[in-house]
Design an enzyme around this catalytic site. Structure first.
Site, PDB file in Angstrom:
ATOM      1  CG  ASN A 166     -36.854 -66.472 -14.144  1.00  0.00           C
ATOM      2  OD1 ASN A 166     -36.662 -67.094 -15.188  1.00  0.00           O
ATOM      3  ND2 ASN A 166     -38.067 -66.194 -13.710  1.00  0.00           N
ATOM      4  CD  GLU A 167     -40.015 -65.046 -16.418  1.00  0.00           C
ATOM      5  OE1 GLU A 167     -40.780 -64.638 -15.536  1.00  0.00           O
ATOM      6  OE2 GLU A 167     -40.349 -65.893 -17.256  1.00  0.00           O
ATOM      7  CD  GLU A 351     -39.572 -69.928 -16.783  1.00  0.00           C
ATOM      8  OE1 GLU A 351     -40.727 -69.465 -16.891  1.00  0.00           O
ATOM      9  OE2 GLU A 351     -38.808 -69.630 -15.846  1.00  0.00           O
ATOM     10  CD1 TRP A 405     -44.760 -67.203 -10.027  1.00  0.00           C
ATOM     11  CD2 TRP A 405     -43.875 -66.740  -8.021  1.00  0.00           C
ATOM     12  NE1 TRP A 405     -43.442 -67.628 -10.019  1.00  0.00           N
ATOM     13  CE2 TRP A 405     -42.888 -67.353  -8.811  1.00  0.00           C
ATOM     14  CE3 TRP A 405     -43.539 -66.363  -6.712  1.00  0.00           C
ATOM     15  CZ2 TRP A 405     -41.601 -67.603  -8.347  1.00  0.00           C
ATOM     16  CZ3 TRP A 405     -42.250 -66.614  -6.245  1.00  0.00           C
ATOM     17  CH2 TRP A 405     -41.302 -67.235  -7.060  1.00  0.00           C
TER      18      TRP A 405
HETATM   19  C1  PNW Z   1     -42.725 -67.143 -15.395  1.00  0.00           C
HETATM   20  N1  PNW Z   1     -46.705 -62.175 -16.856  1.00  0.00           N
HETATM   21  O1  PNW Z   1     -43.397 -66.087 -14.808  1.00  0.00           O
HETATM   22  C2  PNW Z   1     -41.813 -67.593 -14.278  1.00  0.00           C
HETATM   23  O2  PNW Z   1     -40.457 -67.712 -14.601  1.00  0.00           O
HETATM   24  C3  PNW Z   1     -42.293 -68.767 -13.511  1.00  0.00           C
HETATM   25  O3  PNW Z   1     -41.827 -68.681 -12.193  1.00  0.00           O
HETATM   26  C4  PNW Z   1     -43.791 -68.877 -13.606  1.00  0.00           C
HETATM   27  O4  PNW Z   1     -44.298 -69.923 -12.802  1.00  0.00           O
HETATM   28  C5  PNW Z   1     -44.149 -69.081 -15.053  1.00  0.00           C
HETATM   29  O5  PNW Z   1     -43.637 -68.051 -15.870  1.00  0.00           O
HETATM   30  C6  PNW Z   1     -45.638 -69.194 -15.317  1.00  0.00           C
HETATM   31  O6  PNW Z   1     -46.309 -68.022 -14.953  1.00  0.00           O
HETATM   32  C7  PNW Z   1     -44.213 -65.164 -15.405  1.00  0.00           C
HETATM   33  O7  PNW Z   1     -47.602 -61.736 -16.119  1.00  0.00           O
HETATM   34  C8  PNW Z   1     -45.232 -64.653 -14.618  1.00  0.00           C
HETATM   35  O8  PNW Z   1     -46.553 -61.737 -18.014  1.00  0.00           O
HETATM   36  C9  PNW Z   1     -46.047 -63.685 -15.108  1.00  0.00           C
HETATM   37  C10 PNW Z   1     -45.841 -63.185 -16.383  1.00  0.00           C
HETATM   38  C11 PNW Z   1     -44.820 -63.685 -17.179  1.00  0.00           C
HETATM   39  C12 PNW Z   1     -44.012 -64.681 -16.678  1.00  0.00           C
END
Ligand code: PNW
Length: 440
Positions: A166-167, A351, A405
Site C-alpha cells: 500500500n502506497e 482509496e 497513524w
Molecule cells: C492513506 N500523506 O494514508 C492510507 O492508505 C490509510 O492507511 C490512511 O488511513 C488514509 O490514507 C488516510 O490518511 C496516507 O501525508 C497518509 O500525504 C498520509 C498521506 C497520504 C496517504
C-alpha cells in the site's frame, strides 16, 4: 446520494478499505512487535502516544464488521494482512494463530459474497526487521518475498485480487524523509534507498505470486495532485519536483522502468549501486493498477536543500485532516495514469474518503459532508469513464473510524462510527446514503 449503481458500467465494483494495524488490535492473537508499536511508544511521534494495541478490536469483531460491509450492498472488501501477525520475527516460524485468523476472515468474506482484495504490506513492519535497517536494507525484498509466499500459500486460492504494498510513497518518502510515519527518519539517503527497495520488494512479491500460479495482481499508489502556488517558472519547477517524487517515481518505476529526472536530480547519488539492473523485477507485469486519492497540494519553491520546495495553504474547503477537497484531481489522475502509464489496464480507485469530526447524537451520526465528498469524487470517476478510461471499481476509505497513524483516533474516516470506549459500531448517515444508492 445522487448516484445509482446503474450509472456505472456493468461489473463495476464498489468496495470499502481498511488496514490491519488500524483496526485489528495488534495486541491480540500472538502478533509480533512492529515498528508502529515502537514509533508510537516514542513521545512526540503520535498524538497522545496512541497505538494500535486494541484499535477497533476487529480481530474479535470481524463477523459483525463484514455484516456491515454486506448490508451496505458493497461487492468487495479491501483489507491487509499484518506481516508481524503472520511472522512475528519477520522471517522464520509463522504464528499459526495469525494464519488461522486470516483464514477465518477470508472465509467470512466469501460466505457473505464479498470479494477479498488483499494488501500484503500496509505498514506494520516487524520490529525484528526494522532493527536490521528495514526498508533501507536491500534484503527487505527477499524477506518480503518469504512473507508473501507463506501468506499466499495459505490464502492465495481464495483472493479476488492482491497488491503487495500500500502506497510506496508513504512507505518511503513520508517515513524516511518527512519523518511523519515509522521509522520517523529525516534523511534523504535513507529515503532514496527506501524508494528503490520498496519497488524491488513489490516486484519480488509479484514474481513470488506468479510462481504460485496467482492472477489479478496489482499495485496500489497514492497520488497527490501538485498545483504550482503561482505562475512563476520557479513554482512550476517546484510542483514538477513534487509530482516526480510523489507520483511519477513509483508509477514510472513499475510501468516504464525509469525514474523521473526531476527526482533523480536529487536522489541519484543516494541510490544503491546497480539500481538500474533491478527494473526487470520492478517492472513485472501487473493485471490492474490502484490509485488512492485524497487531495492536492499547492507547491512553492523554497531555499532548502533538495527537493527545495514547500507546501503552502490553499483556498479550497478542507477536510478535518486540513486536506483541500479537490475532486478534479481524481479525474485528472485517472486520465493521466491511463494515458501515460497503464494504457488499457483496469484502474481501481483503491482509496478515497475524508475525515470529519463526527459525533454520536441520540444514537445517530450525521455526516453530510462525507456524502457530498463521495458524490463529488464519484462524479470525477464518471467523467473519467466517459472519457474512455477503464475504471473498474471504487473503494471508500474507510469502513470504520480507526487508528489514523500519527494522528491517533481523533481523525474519523469511517462510514461507520466507532465508540473507542465501548467499541460499539453505529452506521453514519453516509453509510445509509451509500446503501440506498447501491440498491437503486
Ligand atoms: C492513506 N500523506 O494514508 C492510507 O492508505 C490509510 O492507511 C490512511 O488511513 C488514509 O490514507 C488516510 O490518511 C496516507 O501525508 C497518509 O500525504 C498520509 C498521506 C497520504 C496517504
Amino acid at each position: 446520494m445522487r448516484h445509482k449503481r446503474s450509472d456505472f458500467p456493468e461489473g463495476f465494483l464498489f468496495g470499502t478499505a481498511t488496514s490491519a494495524y488500524q483496526i485489528e488490535g495488534h495486541a491480540f492473537g500472538g502478533a509480533g512487535r512492529n515498528h508502529w508499536d515502537d514509533f508510537a511508544a516514542t513521545p512526540g511521534n503520535v498524538v497522545r502516544a496512541e497505538n494500535g494495541d486494541r484499535a477497533c478490536d476487529h480481530y474479535h469483531r470481524f463477523a459483525e464488521d463484514l455484516d456491515l460491509v454486506k448490508a451496505a450492498g458493497l461487492d468487495a472488501y479491501r483489507f491487509s494482512i499484518s506481516w508481524a501477525r503472520v511472522l512475528p520475527e519477520g522471517t522464520g516460524t509463522p504464528n499459526a494463530e495469525g494464519l488461522d485468523y486470516y483464514d477465518r476472515l477470508t472465509d467470512a468474506m466469501l460466505e457473505r459474497g464479498l470479494k477479498p482484495c488483499a494488501t500484503l504490506y500496509h505498514w506494520e513492519l516487524p520490529s525484528a526487521l526494522a532493527d536490521k535497517g528495514g526498508w533501507r536494507n536491500r534484503d527487505i525484498a527477499a524477506w518480503f518475498g518469504e512473507f508473501t509466499e507463506i501468506a499466499m500459500k495459505r490464502l492465495g486460492d481464495r483472493m479476488f485480487s492482491v497488491a503487495p504494498i500500500n502506497e510506496p510513497w508513504c512507505v518511503a518518502w513520508l517515513s524516511h524523509f518527512m519523518g511523519g510515519h515509522a521509522p520517523g527518519l529525516r534523511d534523504v539517503r535513507a529515503a532514496a534507498r527506501a524508494m528503490h527497495h520498496v519497488l524491488l520488494a513489490h516486484g519480488t512479491a509479484i514474481q513470488t505470486m506468479r510462481g504460485l500460479g496467482m492472477s489479478n495482481l496489482g499495485g496500489v499508489f497514492n497520488l497527490e495532485w501538485a498545483t504550482p502556488a503561482d505562475g512563476t517558472p520557479e513554482a512550476q519547477a517546484a510542483a514538477a519536483r513534487y509530482d516526480a517524487i510523489y507520483n511519477r517515481w513509483f508509477l514510472g518505476g513499475v510501468f516504464k522502468g525509469a525514474y523521473p529526472q526531476a527526482a533523480l536530480d536529487g536522489l541519484e547519488p543516494h541510490l544503491p549501486a546497480g539500481w538500474q539492473d533491478d527494473f526487470p523485477t520492478i517492472q513485472e507485469p501487473l493485471d490492474w493498477c490502484g490509485l488512492n486519492y485524497y487531495t492536492r497540494k499547492l507547491i512553492a519553491p523554497d531555499a532548502t536543500p533538495f527537493p527545495s520546495l514547500k507546501e503552502v495553504e490553499g483556498p479550497l474547503p478542507k477536510t478535518f485532516m486540513d486536506w483541500e477537497i479537490y475532486p478534479q484531481g481524481l479525474e485528472d489522475f485517472l486520465t493521466r495514469t491511463a494515458r501515460e502509464y497503464t494504457g488499457d489496464l483496469p484502474l481501481y480507485v483503491t482509496e478515497n474518503g475524508m475525515a470529519s469530526p463526527d459525533v454520536l447524537v441520540d444514537g445517530a451520526v450525521q455526516d453530510p459532508s462525507r456524502t457530498a465528498f463521495l458524490e463529488d469524487h464519484l462524479d470525477a470517476v464518471q467523467r473519467a469513464i466517459a472519457a474512455g478510461v477503464p475504471v473498474s471499481g471504487y473503494f471508500i476509505w474507510s469502513l470504520l473510524d480507526n487508528y489514523e497513524w500519527a494522528l491517533g483516533y481523533e481523525k474519523r474516516f469511517g462510514l461507520v462510527h466507532v465508540d473507542f470506549g465501548t467499541l460499539e459500531r453505529t452506521a453514519k448517515s453516509s453509510y445509509h446514503e451509500l446503501k440506498s444508492a447501491l440498491q437503486s
